[in-house]
Design an enzyme around this catalytic site. Sequence first.
Site, PDB file in Angstrom:
ATOM      1  N   SER A 135       0.756  -1.207  -0.039  1.00 28.64           N
ATOM      2  CA  SER A 135      -0.119   0.004   0.042  1.00 28.64           C
ATOM      3  C   SER A 135       0.855   1.141   0.014  1.00 28.64           C
ATOM      4  O   SER A 135       2.133   1.266   0.633  1.00 28.64           O
ATOM      5  CB  SER A 135      -0.666  -0.130   1.310  1.00 28.64           C
ATOM      6  OG  SER A 135      -1.621   1.110   1.341  1.00 28.64           O
ATOM      7  N   TYR A 159      -1.902  -1.143  11.008  1.00 30.69           N
ATOM      8  CA  TYR A 159      -2.015  -1.543   9.711  1.00 30.69           C
ATOM      9  C   TYR A 159      -0.678  -1.428   8.948  1.00 30.69           C
ATOM     10  O   TYR A 159      -0.327  -2.376   8.319  1.00 30.69           O
ATOM     11  CB  TYR A 159      -3.403  -1.014   8.990  1.00 30.69           C
ATOM     12  CG  TYR A 159      -3.435  -1.129   7.632  1.00 30.69           C
ATOM     13  CD1 TYR A 159      -3.699  -2.196   6.986  1.00 30.69           C
ATOM     14  CD2 TYR A 159      -3.283  -0.129   6.526  1.00 30.69           C
ATOM     15  CE1 TYR A 159      -3.916  -2.585   5.824  1.00 30.69           C
ATOM     16  CE2 TYR A 159      -3.300  -0.372   5.296  1.00 30.69           C
ATOM     17  CZ  TYR A 159      -3.652  -1.374   4.690  1.00 30.69           C
ATOM     18  OH  TYR A 159      -3.637  -1.782   3.259  1.00 30.69           O
ATOM     19  N   LYS A 163       1.984  -4.005   6.617  1.00 28.81           N
ATOM     20  CA  LYS A 163       2.442  -3.898   5.248  1.00 28.81           C
ATOM     21  C   LYS A 163       3.795  -3.610   5.045  1.00 28.81           C
ATOM     22  O   LYS A 163       4.464  -4.481   4.287  1.00 28.81           O
ATOM     23  CB  LYS A 163       1.891  -2.727   4.542  1.00 28.81           C
ATOM     24  CG  LYS A 163       0.344  -2.874   4.312  1.00 28.81           C
ATOM     25  CD  LYS A 163      -0.051  -4.132   3.457  1.00 28.81           C
ATOM     26  CE  LYS A 163      -1.601  -4.300   3.242  1.00 28.81           C
ATOM     27  NZ  LYS A 163      -1.644  -5.774   2.654  1.00 28.81           N
TER      28      LYS A 163
HETATM   29  P1  NAD Z   1     -11.317  -6.785   1.413  1.00 25.55           P
HETATM   30  O1  NAD Z   1     -11.276  -6.754   2.467  1.00 25.55           O
HETATM   31  O2  NAD Z   1     -12.059  -6.444   0.093  1.00 25.55           O
HETATM   32  O3  NAD Z   1     -10.482  -8.313   0.706  1.00 25.55           O
HETATM   33  C1  NAD Z   1      -9.609  -9.006   1.712  1.00 25.55           C
HETATM   34  C2  NAD Z   1     -10.017 -10.406   1.721  1.00 25.55           C
HETATM   35  O4  NAD Z   1      -9.087 -11.154   2.445  1.00 25.55           O
HETATM   36  C3  NAD Z   1     -11.390 -10.380   2.218  1.00 25.55           C
HETATM   37  O5  NAD Z   1     -11.984 -11.007   1.290  1.00 25.55           O
HETATM   38  C4  NAD Z   1     -11.231 -11.178   3.662  1.00 25.55           C
HETATM   39  O6  NAD Z   1     -12.209 -12.086   3.916  1.00 25.55           O
HETATM   40  C5  NAD Z   1      -9.936 -11.873   3.339  1.00 25.55           C
HETATM   41  N1  NAD Z   1      -9.023 -12.175   4.706  1.00 25.55           N
HETATM   42  C6  NAD Z   1      -8.823 -11.455   5.483  1.00 25.55           C
HETATM   43  N2  NAD Z   1      -8.111 -12.020   6.305  1.00 25.55           N
HETATM   44  C7  NAD Z   1      -7.823 -13.580   6.049  1.00 25.55           C
HETATM   45  C8  NAD Z   1      -7.364 -14.625   6.429  1.00 25.55           C
HETATM   46  N3  NAD Z   1      -6.823 -14.692   7.576  1.00 25.55           N
HETATM   47  N4  NAD Z   1      -7.483 -15.780   5.762  1.00 25.55           N
HETATM   48  C9  NAD Z   1      -8.035 -15.842   4.511  1.00 25.55           C
HETATM   49  N5  NAD Z   1      -8.930 -14.819   4.123  1.00 25.55           N
HETATM   50  C10 NAD Z   1      -8.685 -13.535   4.905  1.00 25.55           C
HETATM   51  O7  NAD Z   1      -9.674  -5.705   0.868  1.00 25.55           O
HETATM   52  P2  NAD Z   1      -9.392  -5.126  -0.344  1.00 25.55           P
HETATM   53  O8  NAD Z   1      -9.610  -3.854  -0.743  1.00 25.55           O
HETATM   54  O9  NAD Z   1      -9.945  -6.069  -1.564  1.00 25.55           O
HETATM   55  O10 NAD Z   1      -7.783  -5.231  -0.237  1.00 25.55           O
HETATM   56  C11 NAD Z   1      -6.787  -6.506  -0.663  1.00 25.55           C
HETATM   57  C12 NAD Z   1      -5.811  -6.262  -0.171  1.00 25.55           C
HETATM   58  O11 NAD Z   1      -4.894  -5.058  -0.670  1.00 25.55           O
HETATM   59  C13 NAD Z   1      -5.229  -6.085   1.306  1.00 25.55           C
HETATM   60  O12 NAD Z   1      -4.146  -6.719   1.616  1.00 25.55           O
HETATM   61  C14 NAD Z   1      -5.273  -4.730   1.634  1.00 25.55           C
HETATM   62  O13 NAD Z   1      -4.570  -4.500   2.826  1.00 25.55           O
HETATM   63  C15 NAD Z   1      -4.732  -4.207   0.412  1.00 25.55           C
HETATM   64  N6  NAD Z   1      -4.546  -2.911   0.033  1.00 25.55           N
HETATM   65  C16 NAD Z   1      -5.940  -2.344  -0.047  1.00 25.55           C
HETATM   66  C17 NAD Z   1      -6.157  -1.071  -0.462  1.00 25.55           C
HETATM   67  C18 NAD Z   1      -7.513  -0.381  -0.563  1.00 25.55           C
HETATM   68  O14 NAD Z   1      -7.866   0.679  -0.609  1.00 25.55           O
HETATM   69  N7  NAD Z   1      -8.735  -1.209  -0.961  1.00 25.55           N
HETATM   70  C19 NAD Z   1      -5.316  -0.077  -0.681  1.00 25.55           C
HETATM   71  C20 NAD Z   1      -3.767  -0.519  -0.287  1.00 25.55           C
HETATM   72  C21 NAD Z   1      -3.796  -2.016  -0.096  1.00 25.55           C
HETATM   73  C1  UD1 Z   2      -6.240   4.943   3.889  1.00 25.51           C
HETATM   74  C2  UD1 Z   2      -5.372   4.753   4.880  1.00 25.51           C
HETATM   75  C3  UD1 Z   2      -4.205   3.930   4.221  1.00 25.51           C
HETATM   76  C4  UD1 Z   2      -4.808   2.769   3.451  1.00 25.51           C
HETATM   77  C5  UD1 Z   2      -5.845   3.116   2.531  1.00 25.51           C
HETATM   78  C6  UD1 Z   2      -6.557   1.851   1.811  1.00 25.51           C
HETATM   79  C7  UD1 Z   2      -5.588   6.326   6.629  1.00 25.51           C
HETATM   80  C8  UD1 Z   2      -4.794   7.310   7.609  1.00 25.51           C
HETATM   81  N1  UD1 Z   2      -5.021   5.819   5.722  1.00 25.51           N
HETATM   82  O1  UD1 Z   2      -5.747   5.790   2.900  1.00 25.51           O
HETATM   83  O2  UD1 Z   2      -3.282   3.447   5.320  1.00 25.51           O
HETATM   84  O3  UD1 Z   2      -3.801   1.984   2.816  1.00 25.51           O
HETATM   85  O4  UD1 Z   2      -6.877   3.785   3.161  1.00 25.51           O
HETATM   86  O5  UD1 Z   2      -7.293   1.327   2.787  1.00 25.51           O
HETATM   87  O6  UD1 Z   2      -6.623   5.837   7.288  1.00 25.51           O
HETATM   88  N2  UD1 Z   2     -11.712  11.193   3.618  1.00 25.51           N
HETATM   89  C9  UD1 Z   2     -12.632  11.993   4.238  1.00 25.51           C
HETATM   90  N3  UD1 Z   2     -13.840  11.466   4.518  1.00 25.51           N
HETATM   91  C10 UD1 Z   2     -13.981  10.101   4.783  1.00 25.51           C
HETATM   92  C11 UD1 Z   2     -13.148   9.156   4.597  1.00 25.51           C
HETATM   93  C12 UD1 Z   2     -11.858   9.802   3.804  1.00 25.51           C
HETATM   94  O7  UD1 Z   2     -12.741  13.369   4.108  1.00 25.51           O
HETATM   95  O8  UD1 Z   2     -15.242   9.532   5.407  1.00 25.51           O
HETATM   96  C13 UD1 Z   2     -10.294  11.671   3.173  1.00 25.51           C
HETATM   97  C14 UD1 Z   2      -9.343  11.269   3.682  1.00 25.51           C
HETATM   98  O9  UD1 Z   2      -9.116  12.511   4.765  1.00 25.51           O
HETATM   99  C15 UD1 Z   2      -8.396  11.477   2.618  1.00 25.51           C
HETATM  100  C16 UD1 Z   2      -9.238  11.225   1.229  1.00 25.51           C
HETATM  101  O10 UD1 Z   2     -10.492  11.117   1.762  1.00 25.51           O
HETATM  102  O11 UD1 Z   2      -7.852  12.801   2.298  1.00 25.51           O
HETATM  103  C17 UD1 Z   2      -9.108   9.363   1.021  1.00 25.51           C
HETATM  104  O12 UD1 Z   2      -9.135   8.734   2.223  1.00 25.51           O
HETATM  105  P1  UD1 Z   2      -9.153   7.013   2.341  1.00 25.51           P
HETATM  106  O13 UD1 Z   2     -10.119   6.859   1.015  1.00 25.51           O
HETATM  107  O14 UD1 Z   2      -9.637   6.797   3.722  1.00 25.51           O
HETATM  108  O15 UD1 Z   2      -7.852   6.770   1.918  1.00 25.51           O
HETATM  109  P2  UD1 Z   2      -6.392   7.212   2.347  1.00 25.51           P
HETATM  110  O16 UD1 Z   2      -6.318   7.872   3.556  1.00 25.51           O
HETATM  111  O17 UD1 Z   2      -5.380   7.590   1.377  1.00 25.51           O
END
Ligand code: NAD
Ligand code: UD1
Length: 493
Positions: A135, A159, A163
């Site tokens: 991330s 969190y 990562k």
């Molecule tokens: P998500 O929660 O939709 O998907 C994660 C999946 O992992 C879920 O289906 C959950 O049930 C499964 N899971 C969690 N723990 C588990 C375990 N112990 N065993 C088996 N399955 C398990 O999230 P996502 O948005 O699809 O994210 C996927 C990955 O990408 C995550 O590792 C997340 O940290 C990373 N990531 C997401 C974002 C974002 O904004 N969505 C940003 C950066 C990184």
């Molecule tokens: C967040 C996490 C980051 C994680 C990523 C994906 C934090 C500080 N960072 O990133 O670690 O990898 O999600 O899961 O939580 N915002 C609002 N109102 C809301 C939600 C968000 O104003 O209800 C704003 C935030 O302040 C930010 C932007 O929207 O400026 C995006 O926020 P968000 O979607 O949570 O993503 P990140 O903060 O970039």
Amino acid sequence: MPSPPPAARTVLVTGGAGYIGSHTVLQLLKGGFRVVVVDNLDNSSEVAIDRVRELAREFGKNLFFHQVDIRDREALEKVFSSTKFDAVMHFAGLKAVGESVKKPLLYYNNNLIGTINLFEVMTAHGCKKLVFSSSATVYGWPKEVPCTEDFPLCAMNPYGRTKLMTEDICRDICKGDSDWDMILLRYFNPVGAHPSGYIGEDPHGIPNNLMPFVQQVAVGRRPAVTIFGKDYSTKDGTGVRDYIHVLDLADGHIAAMQKLFEGSQIGCEVYNLGTGKGTSVLEMVAAFEKACGKKIPLIMAGRRPGDAEIVYASTAKAEKELHWKAKYGIEDMCRDQWNWASKNPWGYGSPDSMNGKHPTSGSPDTTNGKHPTKRSPETPNGKRLTCGLPETANGKHPTYGSPTATNGFTETANGKHATCRLAEAVNLKHPICGSPEDAIGKHHSHGSVETSKGKSPPYVSREIASGKHPTYGLPKNANGNYPTSQKHHFLST
Ligand code: NAD
Ligand code: UD1
């Protein structure tokens, strides 16, 4: 030695029922890969797997699913013993920053123990190719933008630390054993959904991220979006992020997978997956308003702790070495997210308006028109659970009669319904008496008066001047008490 054709390759996808995983599994299937998903369904639904299978059409037969927690060594062993994997895509993990601050052990246990378990089983079975979901959070508050992959790394919360630690574990494994090839993908802000509107993001509980929250306001599940900070040094004062369409992100994974099979030794490489463009919170909300044709109510609030001001990616390395570049803009992202949200206002628990059948399995709807899903089991009376508590048919909390998010009322910070028939104020104060939530996140009952310690005094009946029940206007009953049939209690003042 030339690598075998993709059709012969089998990929294990952990967390493949989740938001990014499900979109990537679809692209893998369409790319000719065989895919085995393991997911414990902690934040997802098996319906997503069914829908991916359907969207993949003739390739759907190459998709297999096991409900497995990756911390369960024995179960993971079984999966690896029954199939030889050419590579693993590792999405499984918990991702809610706020929750990770409250429950660090849960995050270290799930994200780190799970990952180490997976890597050990992979090693034991000679599977040494990996794509990992990292991330942009590992850049912390970057000193400058765009972020390049060689920026200093820091984690601001548990969190983020999971990562960063996993990245370090990967680098160490590759240093110690040159047979391993690992690609760490640092995602910026994934949004949007598959253009079919059939799969998309369906987070459990209160969404942490901006766009799932905006989406839930647009469909009427929540009253307003809180804007975290309007005093940043940005064009409109709100935070700037690099939003990327989830389909672009999924394609970035296919590019990474192809690189793993190119034949050359990679070791441990890291790539940003972003668009390279910064968009403010208000710009993003405006784009979504345009897509859904509705006004999104906003509440301006202070900054969220740990939020950076401006974060966007340098995309040069991914373009050069993965031959991948994001195609979609924020209009596409918002259009597709609204298409998914409007067709599935309750995510994978949505009713199917077409023919009363479950859209993929063909199983009938439940009595209240909701689909049965693994993650949202119905109560014996056929009602769907939200945030862990059963709803009644009219969307009221069954015990207290307090309104649910369905009616536009907010949930409390711990995801439970308010117990006082009143929505909590955005600042988590009781809307009438202004008293804060107590330590366990419960509201004071309606009409309660705080003690000097900020807690409600013991619940006993309270008379008001008119001799009427303070809430319902009902007189005392024959015993001299106010009617308590509605389970309300009042304070003595
Ligand atoms: P998500 O929660 O939709 O998907 C994660 C999946 O992992 C879920 O289906 C959950 O049930 C499964 N899971 C969690 N723990 C588990 C375990 N112990 N065993 C088996 N399955 C398990 O999230 P996502 O948005 O699809 O994210 C996927 C990955 O990408 C995550 O590792 C997340 O940290 C990373 N990531 C997401 C974002 C974002 O904004 N969505 C940003 C950066 C990184
Ligand atoms: C967040 C996490 C980051 C994680 C990523 C994906 C934090 C500080 N960072 O990133 O670690 O990898 O999600 O899961 O939580 N915002 C609002 N109102 C809301 C939600 C968000 O104003 O209800 C704003 C935030 O302040 C930010 C932007 O929207 O400026 C995006 O926020 P968000 O979607 O949570 O993503 P990140 O903060 O970039």
